[in-house]
Design a protein around this motif. Sequence first.
Motif, PDB file in Angstrom:
ATOM      1  N   ALA A 189       2.271   9.209   9.412  1.00  0.00           N
ATOM      2  CA  ALA A 189       1.638   8.745   8.171  1.00  0.00           C
ATOM      3  C   ALA A 189       0.527   9.657   7.681  1.00  0.00           C
ATOM      4  O   ALA A 189      -0.022   9.411   6.595  1.00  0.00           O
ATOM      5  N   LEU A 190       0.171  10.697   8.431  1.00  0.00           N
ATOM      6  CA  LEU A 190      -0.938  11.562   8.039  1.00  0.00           C
ATOM      7  C   LEU A 190      -0.716  12.215   6.671  1.00  0.00           C
ATOM      8  O   LEU A 190      -1.578  12.153   5.785  1.00  0.00           O
ATOM      9  N   GLY A 191       0.422  12.856   6.501  1.00  0.00           N
ATOM     10  CA  GLY A 191       0.719  13.504   5.230  1.00  0.00           C
ATOM     11  C   GLY A 191       0.741  12.515   4.072  1.00  0.00           C
ATOM     12  O   GLY A 191       0.100  12.750   3.030  1.00  0.00           O
ATOM     13  N   PRO A 192       1.471  11.400   4.196  1.00  0.00           N
ATOM     14  CA  PRO A 192       1.467  10.395   3.132  1.00  0.00           C
ATOM     15  C   PRO A 192       0.075   9.838   2.834  1.00  0.00           C
ATOM     16  O   PRO A 192      -0.248   9.561   1.677  1.00  0.00           O
ATOM     17  N   ALA A 193      -0.773   9.689   3.855  1.00  0.00           N
ATOM     18  CA  ALA A 193      -2.129   9.185   3.633  1.00  0.00           C
ATOM     19  C   ALA A 193      -2.957  10.186   2.833  1.00  0.00           C
ATOM     20  O   ALA A 193      -3.725   9.806   1.934  1.00  0.00           O
ATOM     21  N   VAL A 194      -2.804  11.478   3.138  1.00  0.00           N
ATOM     22  CA  VAL A 194      -3.504  12.515   2.368  1.00  0.00           C
ATOM     23  C   VAL A 194      -3.021  12.512   0.918  1.00  0.00           C
ATOM     24  O   VAL A 194      -3.820  12.632  -0.025  1.00  0.00           O
ATOM     25  N   LEU A 195      -1.715  12.334   0.724  1.00  0.00           N
ATOM     26  CA  LEU A 195      -1.158  12.260  -0.626  1.00  0.00           C
ATOM     27  C   LEU A 195      -1.722  11.059  -1.383  1.00  0.00           C
ATOM     28  O   LEU A 195      -2.073  11.171  -2.567  1.00  0.00           O
ATOM     29  N   LEU A 196      -1.817   9.924  -0.704  1.00  0.00           N
ATOM     30  CA  LEU A 196      -2.374   8.725  -1.331  1.00  0.00           C
ATOM     31  C   LEU A 196      -3.812   8.969  -1.781  1.00  0.00           C
ATOM     32  O   LEU A 196      -4.193   8.607  -2.900  1.00  0.00           O
ATOM     33  N   TYR A 197      -4.598   9.580  -0.920  1.00  0.00           N
ATOM     34  CA  TYR A 197      -6.000   9.856  -1.238  1.00  0.00           C
ATOM     35  C   TYR A 197      -6.116  10.837  -2.410  1.00  0.00           C
ATOM     36  O   TYR A 197      -6.919  10.640  -3.332  1.00  0.00           O
ATOM     37  N   ALA A 199      -8.066   3.100   1.473  1.00  0.00           N
ATOM     38  CA  ALA A 199      -6.632   2.872   1.307  1.00  0.00           C
ATOM     39  C   ALA A 199      -5.834   3.803   2.208  1.00  0.00           C
ATOM     40  O   ALA A 199      -4.856   3.389   2.849  1.00  0.00           O
ATOM     41  N   ALA A 200      -6.258   5.069   2.271  1.00  0.00           N
ATOM     42  CA  ALA A 200      -5.583   6.029   3.153  1.00  0.00           C
ATOM     43  C   ALA A 200      -5.749   5.623   4.621  1.00  0.00           C
ATOM     44  O   ALA A 200      -4.796   5.697   5.410  1.00  0.00           O
ATOM     45  N   ALA A 201      -6.953   5.189   4.991  1.00  0.00           N
ATOM     46  CA  ALA A 201      -7.189   4.727   6.365  1.00  0.00           C
ATOM     47  C   ALA A 201      -6.354   3.490   6.675  1.00  0.00           C
ATOM     48  O   ALA A 201      -5.849   3.326   7.791  1.00  0.00           O
ATOM     49  N   ALA A 202      -6.205   2.605   5.683  1.00  0.00           N
ATOM     50  CA  ALA A 202      -5.403   1.398   5.878  1.00  0.00           C
ATOM     51  C   ALA A 202      -3.937   1.748   6.119  1.00  0.00           C
ATOM     52  O   ALA A 202      -3.269   1.128   6.961  1.00  0.00           O
ATOM     53  N   LEU A 203      -3.435   2.743   5.387  1.00  0.00           N
ATOM     54  CA  LEU A 203      -2.048   3.169   5.600  1.00  0.00           C
ATOM     55  C   LEU A 203      -1.860   3.712   7.009  1.00  0.00           C
ATOM     56  O   LEU A 203      -0.868   3.406   7.683  1.00  0.00           O
ATOM     57  N   LEU A 204      -2.821   4.503   7.481  1.00  0.00           N
ATOM     58  CA  LEU A 204      -2.745   5.050   8.838  1.00  0.00           C
ATOM     59  C   LEU A 204      -2.837   3.948   9.891  1.00  0.00           C
ATOM     60  O   LEU A 204      -2.085   3.941  10.871  1.00  0.00           O
ATOM     61  N   ALA A 205      -3.776   3.015   9.692  1.00  0.00           N
ATOM     62  CA  ALA A 205      -3.941   1.924  10.648  1.00  0.00           C
ATOM     63  C   ALA A 205      -2.699   1.042  10.695  1.00  0.00           C
ATOM     64  O   ALA A 205      -2.247   0.637  11.777  1.00  0.00           O
ATOM     65  N   ALA A 206      -2.141   0.740   9.533  1.00  0.00           N
ATOM     66  CA  ALA A 206      -0.942  -0.097   9.483  1.00  0.00           C
ATOM     67  C   ALA A 206       0.242   0.599  10.134  1.00  0.00           C
ATOM     68  O   ALA A 206       1.044  -0.033  10.833  1.00  0.00           O
ATOM     69  N   ALA A 207       0.349   1.913   9.934  1.00  0.00           N
ATOM     70  CA  ALA A 207       1.432   2.672  10.558  1.00  0.00           C
ATOM     71  C   ALA A 207       1.318   2.635  12.080  1.00  0.00           C
ATOM     72  O   ALA A 207       2.324   2.523  12.792  1.00  0.00           O
ATOM     73  N   ALA A 208       0.095   2.722  12.590  1.00  0.00           N
ATOM     74  CA  ALA A 208      -0.115   2.717  14.042  1.00  0.00           C
ATOM     75  C   ALA A 208       0.077   1.324  14.641  1.00  0.00           C
ATOM     76  O   ALA A 208       0.815   1.142  15.617  1.00  0.00           O
ATOM     77  N   PHE A 209      -0.586   0.321  14.045  1.00  0.00           N
ATOM     78  CA  PHE A 209      -0.568  -1.015  14.652  1.00  0.00           C
ATOM     79  C   PHE A 209       0.810  -1.662  14.548  1.00  0.00           C
ATOM     80  O   PHE A 209       1.248  -2.352  15.472  1.00  0.00           O
ATOM     81  N   SER A 210       1.519  -1.411  13.440  1.00  0.00           N
ATOM     82  CA  SER A 210       2.855  -1.997  13.291  1.00  0.00           C
ATOM     83  C   SER A 210       3.820  -1.440  14.330  1.00  0.00           C
ATOM     84  O   SER A 210       4.709  -2.154  14.805  1.00  0.00           O
TER      85      SER A 210
END
Length: 260
Positions: free
Chosen positions: A50-58, A145-156
Motif C-alpha cells: 500500500a505504500l505507493g498507493p498511499a503516496v499517490l493518495l497524498y 488519509a494516507a496513514a489510514a490506507l496503510l494501517a487498514a492494509a496492514a491490520f486487515s
Amino acid sequence: MPNATEFCKDLARSLAFLSRLPMPSRAFVGHDGSMARSCRAFPLAGFVAALGPAVLLYAASGPATGLLAAFLSLAALTLVTGALHEDGLADCADGLFGGRDRAHALSIMKDSRVGSYGVVALVLAFGLRASALMAIAATAGAGLAAAALLAAAAFSRALMVWHWADLPPARTDGTAAGAGRPLAAAMRIALGLGAALSLVLLPAGAPLVPVVLALLAAGLAALLFTRFVSRSIGGHTGDTIGATQQITETTLLCALAVLL
C-alpha cells in the motif's frame, strides 16, 4: 541475525503470495510453498503493497480532487495486489448468498464467473472505501488519509490470518488448504504486528480513542464474518480469506471516517 533473516524471507514470500511485486528468487530456495509460518509477515506485506498507493493518495488529494485521489489510490492498490482480495470478496458474495446449501455455495465460489451479488459487493467495497478516504482527508488531512490506507492494509491482513487459523479448510483442494494452516505463533505475531503498525501510523494524526474503536470495529467485522462462514460452509477457503481482508479494511476506514 538468523531470526531477522528468516522474517525477511517470510516477508518476501508473503509479498509474492499477496501481490504482483517481484521478489528475489533466493527467498524461495528450499521453500515448500507453505505459508503456515510466513503468514506472520502478512501485515507488513500489506503495508509495503500500500505504500505507493498511499503516496499517490497524498499527492493527488486536494479540495476538488478528494474522491478522484481516493479512487486512484484504490486502483493502484488493486493493480499491486492483482485484485486477489476483490476476487475473493466477489466469489464469497455469490456463493454465500446465492448458494442453496454448502455444496452449492462452494461450487459457485469455485466458478470464475461473477454474479449479481459479487458485482454489488465490489461496487460497495470500492465506493465505501473511496468515500471513507475522501472523508478522512477532508476532515483530518491527506496525510492521515494516507496513514489510514496503510494501517487498514496492514491490520486487515492480520485479520486474514486470524480467520484462516480459526476455521478448518472447507475443502481439501483449494489454494488455502495447499498453503497450509497458520501456526498459532505466526497468527499471534501477525495480529500483534498489524495492531502495532496501526497504532504507530494513526495516533500521530488522530485521537487515540477513535483509532482504537476503529480497530475494534474491524476485529468485530472479522469475527462476525468468520462465524457466518462457519455456519454457511463449515470452514475457510481462499475466497473467504480474501473477503475477510476486504470487509475489515472497509470497516476500519469507514469507522475512522465516522469517528474522526
